[in-house]
Every structure is written in C-alpha cells, then in structure tokens.
Write a protein that holds these residues in place. Structure first.
Motif: not given
Ligand SMILES: Cc1ncc(C[n+]2csc(CCOP(=O)(O)OP(=O)(O)O)c2C)c(N)n1
Ligand SMILES: [Mg+2]
Length: 587
Positions: A410, A412, A437-439, A463, A465, A467-468
């Motif tokens: 799991f 990123i 985007d973070l990933a 987005n 950040l 968004a999760e």
C-alpha cells in the motif's frame, strides 16, 4: 474443574479438538493451571517426569511410537532450556513434539523478576513455529490466542511434520472453577493429497449453501484456473467477487466494490467464503465479508492460516485450480446440476445497478467514470493507492485489460516506477497509470528514466494534497476539520508536473474543468504510436470537488441496490421465485 485462565483453556480445548491426548508434565507453579486442568480430564493421558531434559526425550519415544503429537509442559526458571536437546532431535527427525513452556507474563522479562527468561526467539532448528500466547483474564477475547494455538498445533503435522513451541503465560489465578472448555474456532489444513484422497471436507458442506469466491490481489488467471473457477461458479452458483487487482476478467466477474456506493442490499450474504489471492484494496467488499458471519475456506499454495474475515475454518495448501476442479468433480459425481443462477444473478444485478450522476464535478470519481470505458482494448492499467483504486473499483474496464495496484504494501512511493516496469514488460501495449499528486511527485524521478517508452500514459489527478484525508468521512477530517489539510493531508507542496514532464520528453496535456478534461480524452486514449511520445495528462481538481464527486455517486445510488434486488424477483415466474427465495436463504 479446569483453570479459569483463558489462554490455558484455549490450549486445552484445541488440544482436544485436534485429538492430541498425551502430555508429559514437569513440576512447577506457572504450568500448574494447564497441568492441573489436564489431569482431571479423562481425555488426556498425563505422565510426570521431573527432569525436563528427560521429559523431552520421553516425548520423543512416545511421538515416534504413536505417530501422534505429544505435549511437554514445563514451568519458568531454566526449565524450558532443558527441552532444547530433545526438541533438536525432534526437529531433525520430524517428530511432532509440542513444547508448552509456561511463565509469568512475557512483559516481565528484563525487569529483574525471578524466573522470567526470554523465550521470544528460539533457535531455527528446535521448532517449526514458535508462538507467544497473550496473557488473558476471564472475559477477554480469545480470538488471537486461538489462532496462535491452531497454528502451532497444525504445524506439527504439516509437510511431514515436526516440533512446535507454545509460550503460555499465567496470571497465577490459582482458581480451578471452570467446568466446560470454551468453544473456540478450530482450524484444519488439507494438502493436495488430502484433497485427492478424499480426506478434505465433503462436498455436501458446499452444496445447498450460499457460496462466494473472493479474490484478493492475484496474478492474471491462466486458462486452467479460469476454467476451474468458472466451472465452480456454475456448479455452486457462486459469484466470483473481484476488483482491479484480482487478475480475473472472465464472464463470472462481479466487481463487488460497487456495494460501497449502493450501501447494502438484501440476500447477498454468503454462508461460505472461498478466499483466494493476497491482500485486497477493495475495502468495501472485505468489510462486507467480515460482517457476513460466514465460514471461510482459504485456498493457497502457501498453506498459511490467513484469517482475513475472522471466520477461517479450513486452509487448503494446494493450487487453486486443483481445489476448484476437485469440488466440481465431487459435486458432479453426486449429480449436481450446473446452471443455477439465483445467487449470482442477485449479486450481478445489484452491482450492475450502480449509476453515475450526469453532472459530476471534475474529480477522481468523475475521471474514473469517464475514462474506464474509454481505455483501448488490450491496454495495461496501473492504479495508485488508495483513491485511484477505490474510485476505479466502481467501474469496469474492457475484459482484455490487465490491471494492478501496489496493494501488497500500500505504498504511494512507487506507482510511476511500477507503471514503467509494466510498460517495459508490455512494449506493444498502451500502459495507463492513474496516480494522485502525492504519489506522483514521490516517484517522479521515474519519468527521467531513459527506458521510458511511448506506450506510457499517465493521468495525474492533482488536487495538491492527499484527498484521501480530506474527504468528509475520513477520521482526520471528522476530528480535525480543516486542520487536517496542512500536515495530515500534506497540502500545497509540488505545484505542477508540466516542466518536469516536458523536459523528460513527455507530451503534456492538462485540464481544470470537465469540458477541458473531455476535450483531451481522445488524445489521451489515442491508439498506440511507437514513434510518438509518452503522455502525461495532468488534471487539476480541488479537494472540495473531490469530496462532492464522491458523495454525489454515493447519494445517487443509495437504496438502488435493494431496488435492483427486488426487481429480479418481480420479473420471475412464481415457481421460480420460491426456488430463488429458498436459495437466497429467505424461504
Ligand atoms: C510510502 C507511503 N507514505 C504514506 C502513505 C499514506 N498515504 C495513503 S494515501 C496517501 C495520500 C495520497 O495522496 P495522492 O497521491 O495525492 O492521492 P489522493 O488521495 O489525493 O487521491 C498517503 C500519504 C502511504 N500509503 N505510503
Ligand atoms: Mg492528491
């Protein structure tokens, strides 16, 4: 009367359930609860041997002559150290000796308490497995304890067998007032030989039950496994619950995650879950099956006791195809008719009833809903965790598409690199990645890799950040409100990928509105051109739109599953309704 110490009661109950009768007991205080209980139960034969070294060898003699597992029980101090030589003998001769070494709670080790020696690590050649049972008080949950004991006991018979170690703590209760052993889950493991020679559970245990097959992350099904699982689905009317990581896209696939969207629907609960594959990122289906109060049969060549749904009963240490083929053959021998569909139809109807509202804001769910059906046949698809997989699991893609997601760990941290690897393995296919985007920025250096080919197409949902964490039902958002944004969701770090993508030779597309997104889609999914450039399509969304999109899909579907399920009944002739009701457990 038995001790009132729950961990010892679990051990006694499972020794009985597994038919293990012989105990060689050495004297002591910490093993008094278990020894004092066993000596009063006629099921057990207890021998007393003072010297633990000798007790171990007595067990060797007993185990070899009888072929049955033998328990040796000792107390703290250095008692257990004296088991080493006999356990080593057992290891190298594959003799089923179970060292049950008692002590005060293991947390006491290292604090100068008398007789508390560390047994958390044992040499590799004295036991096939070593488990530390939790210290429990009356009323405590015994689930984990029972799992550990099952594991140790089953190991003594697995793959030729051998010794096992159970560390059993005591609370020194000194109370012997329990007259009945607890009812604890008993696990059984079957090998291929057991399956072939008819020692596995009878097919009756499946016939007439509501059975589902659920598939965690799995390599693509080969022809034999596909045929076997499809025959199983036909024979037992068992829906095959899959997601984009399951490696199966045949006619029996039911993309069950849509349940999240729908809420629940009546008549979907299985009585038996056949569980194959590894970790699943399909949280909704896993959650549903956890709550199903079913019995789980796990099939895996690794043979490990993996209790994903808290209802494990059997483990088949066998190739999946062999399991499915055997049970179908058995059912056919008993005259089973293939082609019952009531349970499969119900699942499919409910899942297929998911609808997407027309005007979704630009967001991960909107992108999934519009792109899923547009991916060209034969493509590969890599979805980043968690949001990309979550939203895409609501939509199906063409059956020719192979897909994956890094649900093993799991992280990123590797979606772009994984996509690159996929694109290298499939040089003639378009390889799509849907990545947050973070990933993306975590793993952006992969774009600079000189092996990047023109078959790579990345859709970056930016987005700014995670968004999760900002979605309205995330615990961070619920507990912190807008304060979740800066540190938990790590907002506003990276800006745009445009400069980096272009400087690395990627064609760059971008969109910030639904109209722009749709306009670019044709280019993004255009047929593979080996002379072209890899593509990065950066779609800018906002956290509010992400949440609104997600909610809109849920709101549009609440209750529709139940409606769809009822509709299946309405079109059935009356006789059929009766049969279907019975099959679905409502008759
Ligand atoms: C290596 C690693 N670090 C942290 C996490 C925790 N984590 C899970 S999802 C997520 C947010 C991902 O954000 P993004 O890629 O922008 O996707 P979005 O949620 O915005 O769709 C994080 C940080 C993780 N899974 N792996
Ligand atoms: Mg993001």
């Amino acid at each position: 009367m038995y001790t009132n110490e729950p961990n010892a009661l679990v051990v006694l109950a499972l020794l009985k359930a597994h038919g293990i009768r012989t105990i060689v007991a050495s004297p002591g205080t910490t093993n008094a609860p278990i020894v004092g209980s066993a000596q009063k139960d006629e099921f057990f034969t207890v021998y007393s041997v003072v010297d633990e070294r000798s007790a171990g060898y007595v067990a060797i003699g007993l185990a070899e002559a009888s072929g049955e597992p033998v328990v040796i029980s000792c107390t703290g101090a250095t008692a257990s150290r004296n088991y080493m030589s006999a356990m080593t003998e057992a290891y190298y001769r594959k003799l089923p000796v179970i060292a049950l070494t008692s002590m005060a709670d293991k947390e006491m080790v290292g604090h100068l308490l008398p007789q508390a020696i560390d047994r958390t690590r044992v040499p590799t050649d004295v036991a096939l497995t070593s488990v530390q049972l939790p210290t429990l008080r009356p009323g405590d949950d015994t689930t984990v304890c029972a799992q550990l004991v099952n594991r140790a006991l089953l190991e003594t018979k697995r793959r030729g067998g051998g010794p096992a170690h159970i560390s059993l703590s005591t609370t020194h209760s000194g109370v012997f007032d329990v007259d009945v052993l607890p009812n604890v889950p008993v696990l059984d493991r079957f090998s291929v030989t057991d399956l072939v020679e008819g020692r596995a559970p009878d097919v009756d245990a499946l016939q007439g039950c509501r059975v589902v097959v659920t598939v965690g992350a799995h390599r693509p099904f080969d022809e034999r496994l596909s045929a076997a699982v499809e025959a199983f689905a036909e024979t037992f009317d068992a829906p095959l619950l899959i997601d984009h990581t399951s490696g199966y896209r045949g006619p029996e696939a039911v993309q069950a995650a849509a349940l999240t969207t729908i809420g629940s629907a009546p008549g979907l609960r299985p009585q038996v879950i056949i569980h194959i594959g590894e970790v699943s990122g399909d949280y909704p289906t896993m959650g549903f099956l956890e709550g199903a109060s079913a019995q789980t049969w796990r099939i895996s060549e690794d043979g490990e006791l993996r209790d994903r749904f808290g209802s494990l009963r059997y483990v088949f240490e066998a190739p999946e195809a062999v399991f499915f083929e055997r049970y179908v053959a058995r059912a056919v021998e008993r005259g089973a008719r293939a082609g019952r569909r009531a349970f499969r139809d119900r699942w499919r109807t409910v899942v297929d009833s998911v609808t997407v509202p027309d005007a979704l804001p630009l967001s991960a769910p909107m992108i999934a809903s519009e792109l899923a059906g547009r991916l060209p046949q034969g493509s590969a698809l890599h979805l980043a965790i968690l949001n990309a997989l979550r939203h895409w699991n609501n939509f199906s893609v063409d059956p020719s598409i192979v897909s994956s997601c890094n649900v093993g760990g799991f992280g990123i941290d590797g979606p772009v690199s994984t996509l690159l690897g996929t694109s290298l393995a499939f040089p003639d296919r378009l390889c799509f990645g849907v990545i947050g985007d973070l990933a993306f920025f975590y793993d952006m250096n992969a774009l600079g890799n000189r092996h990047c080919g023109s078959n790579m197409r990345i859709l970056l949902v930016n987005n700014s950040l995670g968004a999760e964490f900002t979605s309205s039902d995330h615990l961070g958002r619920r507990g912190l409100g807008d304060d979740v944004t800066a540190y938990v969701a790590a907002s506003d770090h990276n800006g745009s990928a445009k400069g980096w993508a272009e400087s690395m030779g990627f064609a760059y597309l971008t969109a910030s509105t639904p109209a722009e997104f749709r306009k670019q889609l044709d280019t993004f999914v255009a047929p593979f051109d080996p002379t072209g450039a890899p593509v990065l399509f950066e779609v800018f969304t906002t956290p509010d739109d992400e949440d609104a999109g997600r909610r809109a899909v849920i709101d549009a579907n609440r209750g529709t599953g139940a409606k769809a399920a009822r509709a299946v009944f309405e079109v059935m002739p009356p006789g059929m309704k009766k049969i279907a009701k019975k099959a679905l457990g409502r008759g």
